[in-house]
Design a protein around this motif. Structure first.
Motif, PDB file in Angstrom:
ATOM      1  N   GLU A 244       0.542 -24.797  -7.586  1.00 12.21           N
ATOM      2  CA  GLU A 244       1.437 -26.006  -7.801  1.00 12.21           C
ATOM      3  C   GLU A 244       2.994 -25.475  -7.089  1.00 12.21           C
ATOM      4  OE1 GLU A 244       3.386 -29.375  -8.986  1.00 12.21           O
ATOM      5  OE2 GLU A 244       1.077 -29.029  -9.017  1.00 12.21           O
ATOM      6  N   HIS A 245       3.310 -24.516  -7.268  1.00 12.99           N
ATOM      7  CA  HIS A 245       4.780 -23.768  -7.047  1.00 12.99           C
ATOM      8  C   HIS A 245       4.729 -23.955  -5.499  1.00 12.99           C
ATOM      9  CE1 HIS A 245       8.652 -22.498  -7.951  1.00 12.99           C
ATOM     10  NE2 HIS A 245       8.282 -21.528  -6.829  1.00 12.99           N
ATOM     11  N   PHE A 246       3.660 -23.480  -4.701  1.00 13.97           N
ATOM     12  CA  PHE A 246       3.763 -23.506  -3.482  1.00 13.97           C
ATOM     13  C   PHE A 246       3.705 -24.742  -2.364  1.00 13.97           C
ATOM     14  CE2 PHE A 246       2.360 -18.682  -3.516  1.00 13.97           C
ATOM     15  CZ  PHE A 246       3.699 -18.292  -3.938  1.00 13.97           C
ATOM     16  N   LYS A 247       3.678 -25.835  -3.159  1.00 15.38           N
ATOM     17  CA  LYS A 247       3.650 -27.100  -2.557  1.00 15.38           C
ATOM     18  C   LYS A 247       5.050 -27.236  -1.786  1.00 15.38           C
ATOM     19  CE  LYS A 247       0.582 -29.697  -5.661  1.00 15.38           C
ATOM     20  NZ  LYS A 247       0.318 -30.552  -6.714  1.00 15.38           N
ATOM     21  N   GLU A 248       5.965 -26.547  -2.228  1.00  7.30           N
ATOM     22  CA  GLU A 248       7.245 -26.356  -1.369  1.00  7.30           C
ATOM     23  C   GLU A 248       7.232 -26.118   0.075  1.00  7.30           C
ATOM     24  OE1 GLU A 248      11.435 -26.018  -3.044  1.00  7.30           O
ATOM     25  OE2 GLU A 248      10.348 -23.940  -3.149  1.00  7.30           O
ATOM     26  N   VAL A 249       6.399 -25.293   0.414  1.00  5.74           N
ATOM     27  CA  VAL A 249       6.173 -24.557   1.479  1.00  5.74           C
ATOM     28  C   VAL A 249       6.059 -25.595   2.907  1.00  5.74           C
ATOM     29  CG1 VAL A 249       4.545 -23.275   3.205  1.00  5.74           C
ATOM     30  CG2 VAL A 249       5.113 -22.416   0.894  1.00  5.74           C
TER      31      VAL A 249
ATOM     32  N   ILE B 262       5.313 -13.259   4.469  1.00  2.13           N
ATOM     33  CA  ILE B 262       6.436 -13.551   3.510  1.00  2.13           C
ATOM     34  C   ILE B 262       6.150 -12.888   2.133  1.00  2.13           C
ATOM     35  CG2 ILE B 262       8.031 -14.920   2.427  1.00  2.13           C
ATOM     36  CD1 ILE B 262       8.341 -14.657   5.522  1.00  2.13           C
ATOM     37  N   THR B 263       7.001 -11.943   1.722  1.00  4.21           N
ATOM     38  CA  THR B 263       6.694 -11.289   0.579  1.00  4.21           C
ATOM     39  C   THR B 263       7.383 -12.024  -0.567  1.00  4.21           C
ATOM     40  OG1 THR B 263       8.026  -9.379   0.924  1.00  4.21           O
ATOM     41  CG2 THR B 263       5.794  -9.108   1.104  1.00  4.21           C
ATOM     42  N   TYR B 264       6.858 -12.372  -1.828  1.00  2.00           N
ATOM     43  CA  TYR B 264       7.408 -13.294  -2.966  1.00  2.00           C
ATOM     44  C   TYR B 264       7.243 -12.661  -4.253  1.00  2.00           C
ATOM     45  CZ  TYR B 264       7.902 -17.355  -5.741  1.00  2.00           C
ATOM     46  OH  TYR B 264       8.236 -18.085  -6.924  1.00  2.00           O
ATOM     47  N   GLY B 265       8.413 -12.518  -4.802  1.00  2.00           N
ATOM     48  CA  GLY B 265       8.283 -12.138  -6.270  1.00  2.00           C
ATOM     49  C   GLY B 265       9.527 -12.934  -7.160  1.00  2.00           C
ATOM     50  N   ASN B 266       9.662 -14.301  -6.952  1.00  2.00           N
ATOM     51  CA  ASN B 266      10.589 -15.103  -7.572  1.00  2.00           C
ATOM     52  C   ASN B 266      10.131 -15.326  -8.985  1.00  2.00           C
ATOM     53  OD1 ASN B 266      13.444 -15.736  -7.523  1.00  2.00           O
ATOM     54  ND2 ASN B 266      12.724 -17.733  -6.830  1.00  2.00           N
ATOM     55  N   LYS B 267       8.870 -15.021  -9.287  1.00  2.00           N
ATOM     56  CA  LYS B 267       8.367 -15.521 -10.727  1.00  2.00           C
ATOM     57  C   LYS B 267       8.193 -17.096 -10.730  1.00  2.00           C
ATOM     58  CE  LYS B 267      10.591 -11.532 -12.875  1.00  2.00           C
ATOM     59  NZ  LYS B 267      11.362 -10.983 -14.056  1.00  2.00           N
ATOM     60  N   PHE B 268       7.860 -17.755  -9.624  1.00  2.00           N
ATOM     61  CA  PHE B 268       7.485 -19.230  -9.548  1.00  2.00           C
ATOM     62  C   PHE B 268       8.442 -19.923 -10.294  1.00  2.00           C
ATOM     63  CE2 PHE B 268       3.681 -16.403  -9.602  1.00  2.00           C
ATOM     64  CZ  PHE B 268       3.122 -16.846  -8.367  1.00  2.00           C
ATOM     65  N   MET B 269       9.825 -19.612 -10.024  1.00  2.00           N
ATOM     66  CA  MET B 269      10.965 -20.312 -10.635  1.00  2.00           C
ATOM     67  C   MET B 269      11.776 -21.078  -9.536  1.00  2.00           C
ATOM     68  SD  MET B 269      12.061 -17.244 -13.101  1.00  2.00           S
ATOM     69  CE  MET B 269      13.315 -18.159 -14.211  1.00  2.00           C
ATOM     70  N   LYS B 270      12.718 -21.961  -9.776  1.00  2.00           N
ATOM     71  CA  LYS B 270      13.435 -22.568  -8.936  1.00  2.00           C
ATOM     72  C   LYS B 270      14.789 -21.644  -8.752  1.00  2.00           C
ATOM     73  CE  LYS B 270      11.238 -26.446  -7.822  1.00  2.00           C
ATOM     74  NZ  LYS B 270      10.755 -26.786  -6.300  1.00  2.00           N
TER      75      LYS B 270
END
Length: 551
Positions: free
Chosen positions: A264-269, A306-314
């Motif tokens: 759901e969250h990565f629909k922003e890509v 791309i490495t990601y650790g923003n905890k699926f937050m805006k």
């Protein structure tokens, strides 16, 4: 006598330190800073072509061992080659044509004497063998190395991060940004049950009794700190983006228990790609695809990975850095780190002193994302809102040839400099073409600040040299001073470098006027009234009480 002996001893030690080049008293740099940050004679004579990094990672012992096969082209005759590897890792051996070579170690630099004649124009190779416990990241990605963590299920969760610190913190290489390898294979052996994700595309998974080796291939030039390993209990999903250069594969690797949330969250890509391909041109690495990989730290711009650790937050871990509300319209790490694919991985600084090229443009990409999806006012409000975080205590440009970056203001101040230039330009399509032109002109290249400055000035058909000097090489913010006297308004720039001549728009007596202030007073006819500066210029203003006070 004891006093004079102490003085003599201190002077003697100082002499020894300076004579051996351990410390330069003028800028507080050491011999190791120079070896790391300059294009030494032992680096300049050979050009990188290809790496094959082949390693085994032992999570229990926090240990790495393996080799790096280096292909290079001889540019000039020489027989001593510099390779970098940071302690406590150890370069065990170097071989060329099956022969072991002599190695001299100086701190983190290894000088390898070659036996074979190095003929100009020839393609050669050397194989490097190493092992050890690499530096553990203290506060990744800012104080990097290898992060050895565990996920919520107790599985190993491991990742590399090394910008500034240097890729030689975990593998042997030519650790200077000026020379990018043309392509690279990354082979990583990990225990069964774990997956390694690196840059580029997965060639194959080589299964062994108690472990698996993941072979990845990068088909484009890549800077050293952009190379990464990510090891964990990963699951993945994919989609295809219809982009300017055709189909772009998008792959996402997350911890198994985050799969539904990530989908759901990565629909922003795709929305990010819509905006950035509009403003910057095609994604620079279609051959290698685009990946997001979950990591135990906040995030990093590893090329095509791309490495990601923003905890699926805006926002930035749930915070709006601009305090305008616009920063909560997107996930900061997805947008910012992806923006680096154009500014850092496509266009790369030659020297970390010019790191603002990466961070200023990429911070600016955040408000261009907003501009594309929410309009120009949103873009403007966001970038202006980030000014509250600018300290203006240190120059943005760092010290050259010693691996030293400039002020952290390079992020928000760099973005506001670019926003100011866009406002000076006054033509959004012309500005967009300049940004796209940068990514075309310097496609897969390493650059200097001067090259970027000159390109933008030429594209705008405006000499912006003094503007760049003011914001990049000085800490003062231009002050627009003015006063009214006898039917005229007098105005000038103060708090600026010599010759600063940036134009500015003001609202005077309900009329929008473009002025061209200098450091001496100028005037125009005006009824006494209010002056309001266009807030899109990163400047300050002050109404003087009288002409005599100013003079």
């Amino acid at each position: 006598m004891r006093f004079f002996l102490t003085i003599y001893f201190c002077v003697f030690l100082s002499f020894i330190s300076f004579s051996q080049g351990l410390m330069d008293p003028k800028n507080n740099t050491t011999r190791q800073d120079t070896l790391r940050g300059s294009i030494t004679p032992e680096r300049s004579w050979w050009d990188l072509n290809y790496y094959h990094l082949d390693i085994s990672v032992n999570p229990e012992k926090k240990y790495i061992e393996g080799s790096n096969l280096v292909y290079y082209t001889v540019l000039n005759s020489n027989n001593v080659l510099q390779i970098d590897l940071q302690e406590p890792l150890e370069l065990l051996m170097a071989k060329q044509q099956g022969e072991e070579l002599e190695i001299q170690k100086e701190g983190n630099a290894y000088f390898i004497t070659l036996k074979k004649d190095q003929i100009v124009g020839s393609l050669e190779k050397i194989k490097l063998f190493y092992k050890g416990n690499p530096r553990e990241a203290v506060n990744a990605p800012w104080d990097g190395g290898i992060s050895w963590e565990k996920d919520d299920n107790g599985n190993h969760f491991i990742a590399s991060s090394c910008q500034g610190l240097g890729a030689s913190v975990w593998w042997p290489n030519k650790d200077h940004m000026y020379d990018e390898v043309d392509s690279m294979k990354i082979s990583v052996n990990v225990p069964k049950g774990l997956t390694n994700v690196s840059n580029g595309r997965l060639l194959e998974i080589e299964e062994k009794k108690n472990s698996n080796t993941f072979h990845w291939f990068v088909n484009n030039p890549i800077n050293n700190y952009g190379v990464n390993i990510n090891i964990g209990d990963y699951v993945s999903f994919s989609e295809v983006y219809d982009g300017e250069n055709g189909n772009l594969d998008l792959d996402y690797f997350v911890l198994s228990y985050n799969l539904a949330k990530a989908k759901e969250h990565f629909k922003e890509v795709p929305k990010m790609l819509d905006a950035f391909e509009h403003w910057f041109g095609p994604y620079p690495f279609y051959d290698d695809g685009y990946k997001i990989v979950q990591t135990p730290y906040l995030g990093m711009e590893h090329q095509s990975s791309i490495t990601y650790g923003n905890k699926f937050m805006k926002g930035y871990l749930g915070r709006d850095l601009s305090r305008t509300g616009w920063g909560m319209k997107f996930d900061y790490i997805i947008i910012h780190e992806s923006g680096h694919e154009w500014f850092a991985n496509n266009i790369t600084y030659k020297d970390i002193a010019d790191m603002w090229i990466h961070e200023g443009f990429t911070t600016y990409s955040e408000n261009l994302y907003l501009d594309y999806h929410y309009g120009k006012q949103a873009s403007s409000e966001y970038v202006i809102g980030t000014r509250r975080g600018i300290s203006n205590t240190k120059k943005i440009i760092g010290d050259y040839d010693v691996n030293r970056e400039g002020s952290g203001d390079m992020y928000s101040k760099g973005a506001n400099l670019l926003h100011t230039i866009r406002t000076i330009c006054g033509d959004d399509e012309k500005w967009r073409n300049a940004l796209r032109g940068l990514n075309k002109e310097f496609y897969h290249k390493t650059v200097t600040t001067k090259e970027i400055e000159n390109y933008i000035s030429n594209s705008m058909n405006v000499n912006l040299a003094k503007v760049f000097d003011q914001y990049l090489r000085d800490v003062r913010i231009p002050l627009f001073e003015y006063y009214f006297d006898n039917g005229s308004v007098y105005y000038k720039w103060s708090n600026v470098i010599t010759g600063f001549n940036m134009p500015i728009e003001i609202n005077l007596d309900n009329e929008l006027i473009k002025l061209f202030p200098e450091t001496d007073w100028k005037d125009i006819k005006a009824v006494k009234g209010n002056i309001e500066l266009n807030k899109n210029y990163y400047v300050e203003s002050n109404e003087s009480l009288s002409k005599n006070k100013i003079l």
